[in-house]
Motif scaffolding. Structure first.
Motif, PDB file in Angstrom:
ATOM      1  N   ALA A  48       0.839  -1.208   0.000  1.00 23.20           N
ATOM      2  CA  ALA A  48       0.000   0.000   0.000  1.00 23.20           C
ATOM      3  C   ALA A  48       0.874   1.257   0.000  1.00 23.20           C
ATOM      4  O   ALA A  48       0.582   2.222  -0.724  1.00 23.20           O
ATOM      5  CB  ALA A  48      -0.929  -0.006   1.207  1.00 23.20           C
ATOM      6  N   LEU A  49       1.928   1.240   0.780  1.00 26.28           N
ATOM      7  CA  LEU A  49       2.844   2.387   0.825  1.00 26.28           C
ATOM      8  C   LEU A  49       3.454   2.642  -0.552  1.00 26.28           C
ATOM      9  O   LEU A  49       3.506   3.789  -1.010  1.00 26.28           O
ATOM     10  CB  LEU A  49       3.936   2.125   1.863  1.00 26.28           C
ATOM     11  N   SER A  50       3.862   1.584  -1.217  1.00 29.50           N
ATOM     12  CA  SER A  50       4.463   1.747  -2.545  1.00 29.50           C
ATOM     13  C   SER A  50       3.450   2.238  -3.580  1.00 29.50           C
ATOM     14  O   SER A  50       3.831   2.819  -4.595  1.00 29.50           O
ATOM     15  CB  SER A  50       5.107   0.440  -3.013  1.00 29.50           C
ATOM     16  N   ARG A  51       2.164   2.032  -3.308  1.00 30.58           N
ATOM     17  CA  ARG A  51       1.113   2.497  -4.209  1.00 30.58           C
ATOM     18  C   ARG A  51       0.663   3.918  -3.875  1.00 30.58           C
ATOM     19  O   ARG A  51      -0.214   4.462  -4.521  1.00 30.58           O
ATOM     20  CB  ARG A  51      -0.085   1.552  -4.155  1.00 30.58           C
ATOM     21  N   GLY A  52       1.219   4.510  -2.818  1.00 33.09           N
ATOM     22  CA  GLY A  52       0.903   5.897  -2.499  1.00 33.09           C
ATOM     23  C   GLY A  52       0.056   6.116  -1.263  1.00 33.09           C
ATOM     24  O   GLY A  52      -0.279   7.254  -0.938  1.00 33.09           O
ATOM     25  N   ALA A  53      -0.310   5.046  -0.557  1.00 33.40           N
ATOM     26  CA  ALA A  53      -1.086   5.201   0.670  1.00 33.40           C
ATOM     27  C   ALA A  53      -0.175   5.678   1.806  1.00 33.40           C
ATOM     28  O   ALA A  53       1.032   5.467   1.774  1.00 33.40           O
ATOM     29  CB  ALA A  53      -1.737   3.873   1.064  1.00 33.40           C
TER      30      ALA A  53
END
Length: 65
Positions: A48-53
């Protein structure tokens, strides 16, 4: 905008966490480290972090042990 909260007793589906992106929050409570599947939850939060969350870890044990 969605907030996903991972605790020792509850967590959203891992696919939902992995699909989080910009505008979404993934909150990992410190007590969540006691989950048997914590490594999978942590990996999903990383996706999720790598997707921008936004991903945050909160220390609120007084509310949930």
């Amino acid at each position: 905008m969605t907030t996903h909260i991972i605790t020792v007793t509850s967590a959203p589906a891992l696919g939902d966490i992995r699909a989080a992106g910009p505008g979404d929050w993934v909150v990992v409570r410190c007590c969540a480290t006691r989950r048997e599947d914590f490594a999978k939850c942590w990996e999903a939060a990383g996706t999720a972090l790598s997707r921008g969350a936004r991903v945050g870890v909160l220390n609120l044990e007084e509310e949930e042990n």
